[in-house]
Each structure stands twice: as structure tokens, then as C-alpha cells.
Design a protein around this motif. Structure first.
Motif, PDB file in Angstrom:
ATOM      1  N   ASP A   1      -9.134  -2.669   9.064  1.00 16.16           N
ATOM      2  CA  ASP A   1      -7.711  -2.509   8.732  1.00 16.16           C
ATOM      3  C   ASP A   1      -6.879  -2.325   9.995  1.00 16.16           C
ATOM      4  O   ASP A   1      -5.941  -3.045  10.231  1.00 16.16           O
TER       5      ASP A   1
ATOM      6  N   ASP B   1      -7.102   5.998  -7.918  1.00 17.03           N
ATOM      7  CA  ASP B   1      -6.071   5.121  -7.351  1.00 17.03           C
ATOM      8  C   ASP B   1      -6.247   4.902  -5.854  1.00 17.03           C
ATOM      9  O   ASP B   1      -5.433   4.243  -5.223  1.00 17.03           O
ATOM     10  N   ARG B   2      -7.313   5.419  -5.276  1.00 17.23           N
ATOM     11  CA  ARG B   2      -7.498   5.374  -3.819  1.00 17.23           C
ATOM     12  C   ARG B   2      -7.552   3.963  -3.271  1.00 17.23           C
ATOM     13  O   ARG B   2      -7.304   3.743  -2.101  1.00 17.23           O
ATOM     14  N   ASP B   3      -7.845   2.970  -4.108  1.00 21.16           N
ATOM     15  CA  ASP B   3      -7.868   1.586  -3.646  1.00 21.16           C
ATOM     16  C   ASP B   3      -6.464   1.049  -3.357  1.00 21.16           C
ATOM     17  O   ASP B   3      -6.320  -0.035  -2.806  1.00 21.16           O
ATOM     18  N   ARG B   4      -5.444   1.826  -3.666  1.00 20.11           N
ATOM     19  CA  ARG B   4      -4.054   1.421  -3.445  1.00 20.11           C
ATOM     20  C   ARG B   4      -3.454   2.032  -2.179  1.00 20.11           C
ATOM     21  O   ARG B   4      -2.277   1.870  -1.912  1.00 20.11           O
TER      22      ARG B   4
ATOM     23  N   ALA C   1      -7.390   6.891   2.274  1.00 23.19           N
ATOM     24  CA  ALA C   1      -8.526   6.960   1.353  1.00 23.19           C
ATOM     25  C   ALA C   1      -9.499   8.058   1.772  1.00 23.19           C
ATOM     26  O   ALA C   1     -10.134   8.693   0.915  1.00 23.19           O
TER      27      ALA C   1
ATOM     28  N   ARG D   1       0.834  -1.206   0.000  1.00 23.85           N
ATOM     29  CA  ARG D   1       0.000   0.000   0.000  1.00 23.85           C
ATOM     30  C   ARG D   1       0.871   1.259   0.000  1.00 23.85           C
ATOM     31  O   ARG D   1       1.997   1.261   0.479  1.00 23.85           O
TER      32      ARG D   1
ATOM     33  N   ARG E   1      -8.049   7.289 -14.015  1.00 23.37           N
ATOM     34  CA  ARG E   1      -6.928   6.413 -13.632  1.00 23.37           C
ATOM     35  C   ARG E   1      -5.835   6.555 -14.690  1.00 23.37           C
ATOM     36  O   ARG E   1      -5.732   5.792 -15.627  1.00 23.37           O
TER      37      ARG E   1
END
Length: 140
Positions: free
Chosen positions: A80, A113-116, A122, A31, A138
Motif C-alpha cells: 500500500d 469493516d476493517r477491509d474498508r 487495519a 478508504r 458487520r
């Protein structure tokens, strides 16, 4: 460093350029995260940010230009991790942004790209997107 209420805190730098935001990835991690780190005993947010960005990206933050962008928090029981608080600032800097020490790479992400990034990061992406500072395309 933990705040007086027992919640771990990070002071982070939010740098947006050309509809992208700067993120970094530490060695051994998948991440990406906003650059910055935890306060050392007795440090102010400005002192923390100056030290951390120097250590991580070999750049010099101008503490007089720091503007609080927002404080983002995930609570107890988050899948998380939690609880955790990230205090974010924008600021001017001098010098190239060169990954150093624990930083394996830097990247410039768009909103898509926030899923990374981590859960709390996020949240910052969402705030930047709502403020029309990041697009949903993206394209890196």
C-alpha cells in the motif's frame, strides 16, 4: 511530518462507542481513516490532535484526557505504502462530530469493516478487536 528517523508520522484519534470506532473519509477517497493528521513544525502530539480534530470534525479534544493507545507502523516495501507510522490516542471531546474541510463523511465501523480502511488503520482495528473493544459483526 517526518520523525527524526525519516518515517512519516500521523497522530490519530481512536474513539470507540457502542462496540464501534469512529473513522472518516476524505473527499475523493474510497478508504476510511482514523481522524487526525501530521504534526506542524514544533507541535506536540496533543497540539496536533487538538488542531486536527477541530479542523476535521469541529470538536474539541481534551488534551488532559489523552491516553496513548498504541503506535502502529508499516515498513518499507509495503504494497500500500510505507514506511508510515501512526501514533494513536484515545481522548474525551466536547461538541458534535461534524465533518468539515477535507472530510466528506464520518462513519462508525465494527471490526468486520476493517477491509474498508488503510493497512495501518487495519492494524489498529486488530488491536481493538484483540482488546475486545470491537466485535466482528458487520452492522452499521
Amino acid at each position: 511530518m517526518v520523525n527524526g528517523d525519516g518515517v512519516p508520522e500521523k497522530v490519530a484519534w481512536v474513539l470507540v462507542r457502542d462496540d464501534r470506532v469512529l473513522v472518516t473519509r476524505s473527499h475523493g477517497r474510497d478508504r476510511f481513516y482514523f481522524p487526525g493528521g501530521h504534526r506542524e513544525l514544533g507541535e506536540s502530539d496533543a497540539e496536533t490532535l487538538v488542531r486536527e480534530i477541530d479542523e476535521e470534525l469541529q470538536a474539541t479534544i481534551d488534551p488532559g484526557s489523552m491516553v496513548h493507545f498504541g503506535t502502529f507502523e508499516i515498513g518499507e516495501g509495503h504494497p500500500d505504502h510505507g514506511p508510515f507510522r501512526m501514533i494513536c490516542y484515545t481522548a474525551d471531546h466536547r461538541g458534535e462530530l461534524t465533518p468539515s474541510r477535507e472530510i466528506a463523511e464520518k462513519a462508525w465501523f465494527r471490526y468486520a469493516d476493517r477491509d474498508r480502511v488503510s493497512a495501518v488503520d487495519a492494524m489498529v482495528f486488530d488491536a481493538l478487536h484483540e482488546a475486545a473493544r470491537l466485535s466482528g459483526t458487520r452492522d452499521r
